[in-house]
Write an enzyme that holds these catalytic residues in place. Structure first.
Site, PDB file in Angstrom:
ATOM      1  N   ARG B  79       0.773  -1.162   0.065  1.00  0.00           N
ATOM      2  CA  ARG B  79      -0.066  -0.129  -0.058  1.00  0.00           C
ATOM      3  C   ARG B  79       0.777   1.099  -0.112  1.00  0.00           C
ATOM      4  O   ARG B  79       1.985   1.223   0.411  1.00  0.00           O
ATOM      5  CB  ARG B  79      -0.800  -0.084   1.091  1.00  0.00           C
ATOM      6  CG  ARG B  79      -0.130  -0.113   2.608  1.00  0.00           C
ATOM      7  CD  ARG B  79      -0.893   0.628   3.563  1.00  0.00           C
ATOM      8  NE  ARG B  79      -0.355   0.571   5.128  1.00  0.00           N
ATOM      9  CZ  ARG B  79       0.862   1.289   5.356  1.00  0.00           C
ATOM     10  NH1 ARG B  79       1.034   2.155   4.886  1.00  0.00           N
ATOM     11  NH2 ARG B  79       1.261   1.229   6.612  1.00  0.00           N
ATOM     12  N   GLY B  80       0.026   2.333  -0.366  1.00  0.00           N
ATOM     13  CA  GLY B  80       0.794   3.653  -0.212  1.00  0.00           C
ATOM     14  C   GLY B  80       1.000   4.165   1.204  1.00  0.00           C
ATOM     15  O   GLY B  80       0.435   3.432   2.093  1.00  0.00           O
ATOM     16  N   ASP B  82       3.015   5.406   5.048  1.00  0.00           N
ATOM     17  CA  ASP B  82       4.125   5.213   5.736  1.00  0.00           C
ATOM     18  C   ASP B  82       3.825   3.899   6.917  1.00  0.00           C
ATOM     19  O   ASP B  82       2.923   3.439   6.725  1.00  0.00           O
ATOM     20  CB  ASP B  82       4.665   6.331   6.451  1.00  0.00           C
ATOM     21  CG  ASP B  82       6.217   6.519   6.676  1.00  0.00           C
ATOM     22  OD1 ASP B  82       6.668   5.618   7.397  1.00  0.00           O
ATOM     23  OD2 ASP B  82       6.934   7.298   6.035  1.00  0.00           O
ATOM     24  N   THR B  84       2.253   2.510  10.107  1.00  0.00           N
ATOM     25  CA  THR B  84       1.286   2.565  10.832  1.00  0.00           C
ATOM     26  C   THR B  84       0.873   1.584  11.970  1.00  0.00           C
ATOM     27  O   THR B  84       1.454   0.532  11.932  1.00  0.00           O
ATOM     28  CB  THR B  84      -0.061   3.355  10.254  1.00  0.00           C
ATOM     29  OG1 THR B  84      -1.053   3.825  11.255  1.00  0.00           O
ATOM     30  CG2 THR B  84      -0.637   1.968   9.459  1.00  0.00           C
ATOM     31  N   HIS B  86      -2.220  -0.790  13.949  1.00  0.00           N
ATOM     32  CA  HIS B  86      -3.433  -1.133  13.904  1.00  0.00           C
ATOM     33  C   HIS B  86      -3.644  -2.004  15.087  1.00  0.00           C
ATOM     34  O   HIS B  86      -2.988  -2.802  15.467  1.00  0.00           O
ATOM     35  CB  HIS B  86      -3.956  -2.135  12.691  1.00  0.00           C
ATOM     36  CG  HIS B  86      -4.013  -1.334  11.307  1.00  0.00           C
ATOM     37  ND1 HIS B  86      -4.024  -0.061  11.202  1.00  0.00           N
ATOM     38  CD2 HIS B  86      -3.053  -1.721  10.274  1.00  0.00           C
ATOM     39  CE1 HIS B  86      -4.053   0.181   9.805  1.00  0.00           C
ATOM     40  NE2 HIS B  86      -3.260  -0.751   9.402  1.00  0.00           N
ATOM     41  N   GLY B 160      -7.070   0.580   2.883  1.00  0.00           N
ATOM     42  CA  GLY B 160      -8.082   1.607   2.889  1.00  0.00           C
ATOM     43  C   GLY B 160      -7.823   2.518   4.185  1.00  0.00           C
ATOM     44  O   GLY B 160      -6.791   3.282   4.132  1.00  0.00           O
ATOM     45  N   LEU B 161      -8.563   2.479   4.975  1.00  0.00           N
ATOM     46  CA  LEU B 161      -8.751   3.464   6.099  1.00  0.00           C
ATOM     47  C   LEU B 161      -8.684   2.833   7.534  1.00  0.00           C
ATOM     48  O   LEU B 161      -9.298   1.824   7.618  1.00  0.00           O
ATOM     49  CB  LEU B 161      -9.739   4.403   6.219  1.00  0.00           C
ATOM     50  CG  LEU B 161     -11.184   3.938   6.302  1.00  0.00           C
ATOM     51  CD1 LEU B 161     -11.693   4.150   7.761  1.00  0.00           C
ATOM     52  CD2 LEU B 161     -12.189   5.107   5.471  1.00  0.00           C
ATOM     53  N   CYS B 178       3.139   7.338  10.387  1.00  0.00           N
ATOM     54  CA  CYS B 178       2.948   7.779   9.077  1.00  0.00           C
ATOM     55  C   CYS B 178       4.092   8.835   8.752  1.00  0.00           C
ATOM     56  O   CYS B 178       4.138   9.611   7.609  1.00  0.00           O
ATOM     57  CB  CYS B 178       1.583   8.769   8.920  1.00  0.00           C
ATOM     58  SG  CYS B 178       0.081   7.813   9.379  1.00  0.00           S
TER      59      CYS B 178
END
Lengths: 157, 235
Positions: B79-80, B82, B84, B86, B160-161, B178
């Site tokens: 994915r694009g 930096d 992160t 979760h 996604g988000l 990020c």
């Protein structure tokens, strides 16, 4: 925005001595290139081709911060992914409009990925390929077809 | 007259990160082959750090060997974006949608994801805003509440988000989130005094905000997650 496009495309046009159609708020499409429906362009010179992404593509991507270039020497196939660009936290695959062998990649894009935005048809070129099947070019769109294609896509929302 | 657009939603509960990648790969192929409509996965992950295509692992501030001690995994992705984090109480949405059928590029797509989260936050009186240039995501003041990282292949989206409902924010101290130093991470819990309903309700609200932002005519709530979770090719 329209003025910037007109100045840029007039510069490109006068350099390449080709005509460019200007419609208000449309992206630049150059007459001597061929186009894939995934918004990559290809310039054919004999059995060599230069590939990049179109003005429409770079506008819809946003500011490009990274370009994943293919390795020199690898083969590429029409319609298949050969690299990626990153913008606005999105990695978008880029697909090759033609099949062949990668001869050269634009190393400037490692330092200056934004060239894809500022000069998608010139300094933002991505790779040069030795064609393996010149007949494939028939499957691509010419500039008029591509302009219409872009208009139709943009009218979907 | 355009044909009605449907979004199929799967609510999957807590899903291991690698498993979610396999599920998405399968759905992306199916969407590309027009076998399924636009699909949305709603889920959470166990504590997981992820890196984007640029592999910016200098933004992980603890040695990888320490990660198991804090109960977290690390994954490299396509994915694009930096690095992160979760984890539990962070709502994740993975839309698998065809951008070509709505004539969207990456920029429009990401901006609409941002709008979905901003709209959702406003339901709790939280005034969120999109990030400045190079700071894609959703912010409350200078505090980041929602992150975005997307991959687009042949015009189909995945990843996604991630929206922070009430995750353990200490996990973010082990990264430069990020890649943006000196900016805090926050959560809905921190930004509002409003009483938060159950997470099931919260996820449904966030999903609805996304469906509205993308102008879907129809949302189909799939009832049986085991259909997606237990398929033979997904282990």
């Amino acid at each position: 925005m329209a003025l910037r496009l007109m100045l840029a495309s007039s510069r490109i046009a006068s350099h390449l001595r080709i005509s460019v159609s200007h419609r208000a708020f449309s992206s630049v499409v150059l007459k001597d290139l061929k186009y894939a429906d995934s918004h990559e362009w290809v310039k054919i010179e004999g059995n060599k081709a230069t590939v990049g992404i179109t003005d429409h593509a770079q506008e819809h991507l946003g500011d490009v911060v990274y370009v994943k270039l293919p390795d020199v020497g690898r083969s590429v196939s029409q319609g298949e992914s050969f690299g990626a660009v990153e913008s606005v936290k999105a990695t978008s695959d880029i697909n090759s409009p033609i099949s062949g062998k990668v001869l050269q990649v634009n190393k400037d894009l490692s330092e200056s990925p934004a060239l894809v935005n500022s000069s998608p048809y010139e300094e933002g070129w991505i790779m040069k390929v030795e064609l393996s099947d010149a007949g494939e070019v028939k499957k691509l769109m010419d500039s008029d077809k591509y302009s219409k294609f872009c208009e139709e896509e943009d009218s979907k929302h | 007259m355009r044909s009605p657009r449907t979004l199929e939603v799967w609510r999957l509960g807590t899903v291991n990160y690698l498993k979610s990648l396999k599920i998405q790969d399968k759905l992306v192929s199916e969407r590309k082959a027009h076998q399924i409509p636009d699909t949305l996965l709603s889920l959470e992950h166990p504590p997981t750090y992820t890196l984007g295509k640029r592999r910016t692992d200098h933004n992980l501030l603890i040695p990888q060997s320490e990660l198991t001690k804090i109960g977290a995994e690390l994954h490299y992705t396509q994915r694009g974006g930096d690095i992160t984090f979760h984890g539990p109480h962070q709502a994740i949405l993975y839309p698998i949608i065809s951008l070509r059928s709505i004539g969207f590029g990456a920029r429009n797509y990401v901006e609409t994801l941002e709008r979905s989260m901003i709209e959702f936050a406003s339901m709790y009186g939280v005034k969120a805003r999109p990030g400045n240039k190079c700071e894609t995501g959703v912010w409350v003041g200078d505090r980041k509440i929602g992150a975005i990282g997307v991959r687009i292949t042949s015009g189909i989206t995945c990843h996604g988000l991630a929206f922070n409902i009430d995750p353990d924010l200490k996990y973010f101290e082990h990264i430069v989130p990020c890649g943006i130093a000196d900016k805090e991470v926050t959560s809905l819990r921190r930004e509002t005094d409003a009483l938060l309903p159950s997470e099931e309700v919260i996820h449904k609200q966030l999903i609805t905000c996304l469906a509205n932002a993308f102008s879907y005519d129809d949302v189909v709530w799939k009832e049986d997650p085991s259909v997606i979770l237990d398929t033979k090719d997904v282990e």
